[in-house]
Write a protein that holds these residues in place. Structure first.
Motif, PDB file in Angstrom:
ATOM      1  N   GLN A   1      -5.808  -2.131  -9.867  1.00  0.00           N
ATOM      2  CA  GLN A   1      -5.864  -0.726  -9.458  1.00  0.00           C
ATOM      3  C   GLN A   1      -4.860  -0.401  -8.353  1.00  0.00           C
ATOM      4  OE1 GLN A   1     -10.057  -0.307  -8.600  1.00  0.00           O
ATOM      5  NE2 GLN A   1     -10.463   0.390 -10.686  1.00  0.00           N
ATOM      6  N   ARG A   2      -4.385  -1.432  -7.672  1.00  0.00           N
ATOM      7  CA  ARG A   2      -3.352  -1.234  -6.650  1.00  0.00           C
ATOM      8  C   ARG A   2      -1.950  -1.475  -7.213  1.00  0.00           C
ATOM      9  NH1 ARG A   2      -7.880  -2.905  -3.862  1.00  0.00           N
ATOM     10  NH2 ARG A   2      -8.261  -1.795  -1.905  1.00  0.00           N
ATOM     11  N   ASN A   3      -1.869  -1.504  -8.528  1.00  0.00           N
ATOM     12  CA  ASN A   3      -0.601  -1.617  -9.259  1.00  0.00           C
ATOM     13  C   ASN A   3       0.102  -2.960  -9.139  1.00  0.00           C
ATOM     14  OD1 ASN A   3      -0.737   1.002 -10.381  1.00  0.00           O
ATOM     15  ND2 ASN A   3      -0.095   1.838  -8.420  1.00  0.00           N
ATOM     16  N   TYR A   4      -0.651  -4.026  -8.892  1.00  0.00           N
ATOM     17  CA  TYR A   4      -0.077  -5.362  -8.999  1.00  0.00           C
ATOM     18  C   TYR A   4      -0.114  -5.770 -10.463  1.00  0.00           C
ATOM     19  CZ  TYR A   4      -0.390  -5.791  -3.954  1.00  0.00           C
ATOM     20  OH  TYR A   4      -0.231  -5.592  -2.604  1.00  0.00           O
TER      21      TYR A   4
ATOM     22  N   ILE B   1       5.762  -8.526  -2.799  1.00  0.00           N
ATOM     23  CA  ILE B   1       5.049  -9.253  -3.849  1.00  0.00           C
ATOM     24  C   ILE B   1       4.416  -8.235  -4.784  1.00  0.00           C
ATOM     25  CG2 ILE B   1       3.065 -10.755  -4.320  1.00  0.00           C
ATOM     26  CD1 ILE B   1       3.819 -12.190  -1.664  1.00  0.00           C
ATOM     27  N   SER B   2       4.681  -8.375  -6.075  1.00  0.00           N
ATOM     28  CA  SER B   2       4.168  -7.416  -7.055  1.00  0.00           C
ATOM     29  C   SER B   2       3.344  -8.078  -8.160  1.00  0.00           C
ATOM     30  CB  SER B   2       5.326  -6.649  -7.692  1.00  0.00           C
ATOM     31  OG  SER B   2       6.211  -7.546  -8.335  1.00  0.00           O
ATOM     32  N   HIS B   3       3.350  -9.411  -8.202  1.00  0.00           N
ATOM     33  CA  HIS B   3       2.627 -10.141  -9.237  1.00  0.00           C
ATOM     34  C   HIS B   3       1.597 -11.063  -8.579  1.00  0.00           C
ATOM     35  CE1 HIS B   3       6.206  -8.804 -11.300  1.00  0.00           C
ATOM     36  NE2 HIS B   3       5.664  -9.137 -12.454  1.00  0.00           N
TER      37      HIS B   3
ATOM     38  N   LEU C   1      -1.315  -4.916   2.568  1.00  0.00           N
ATOM     39  CA  LEU C   1      -0.150  -4.640   3.417  1.00  0.00           C
ATOM     40  C   LEU C   1       0.735  -5.871   3.571  1.00  0.00           C
ATOM     41  CD1 LEU C   1      -1.849  -2.479   6.187  1.00  0.00           C
ATOM     42  CD2 LEU C   1      -0.346  -1.688   4.348  1.00  0.00           C
ATOM     43  N   ALA C   2       0.122  -7.026   3.734  1.00  0.00           N
ATOM     44  CA  ALA C   2       0.899  -8.263   3.877  1.00  0.00           C
ATOM     45  C   ALA C   2       1.678  -8.568   2.598  1.00  0.00           C
ATOM     46  CB  ALA C   2      -0.024  -9.429   4.226  1.00  0.00           C
ATOM     47  N   LEU C   3       1.047  -8.398   1.447  1.00  0.00           N
ATOM     48  CA  LEU C   3       1.728  -8.650   0.172  1.00  0.00           C
ATOM     49  C   LEU C   3       2.873  -7.662  -0.042  1.00  0.00           C
ATOM     50  CD1 LEU C   3      -1.378  -9.333  -2.093  1.00  0.00           C
ATOM     51  CD2 LEU C   3       0.267 -11.023  -1.247  1.00  0.00           C
TER      52      LEU C   3
END
Length: 80
Positions: A35-38, A12-14, A5-7
């Protein structure tokens, strides 16, 4: 998770992964992030394991499906 949640709240995606032990801690965090699509990058010379063969096996598993593999030098070049 609270970290997720913080990211996401900061858009933030990477993620760049380093740490010990490659085959346990880094592996579980890297796969969970993937798995969380980062978009995950593993810093190969920034990871360590007492069993080099297990570390190499992780790299072989991660590269085609879960993460890019880069050295510290390559990451610093990308960031600059």
């Amino acid at each position: 998770t609270p970290l997720d949640l913080a990211l996401r709240s900061r858009e933030i995606s990477h993620l760049v992964m380093t740490g010990i032990t490659t085959d346990v801690c880094v592996n579980s965090t890297l796969i969970a992030g993937s798995q969380r699509n980062y978009r995950v990058t593993a810093v190969t010379d920034g990871c360590a394991s007492p069993w080099p063969d297990l570390q190499e096996a992780c790299f072989k598993i991660w590269q085609p499906k879960f993460a890019r593999l880069k050295t510290t030098k390559e990451i610093l070049s990308e960031l600059n």
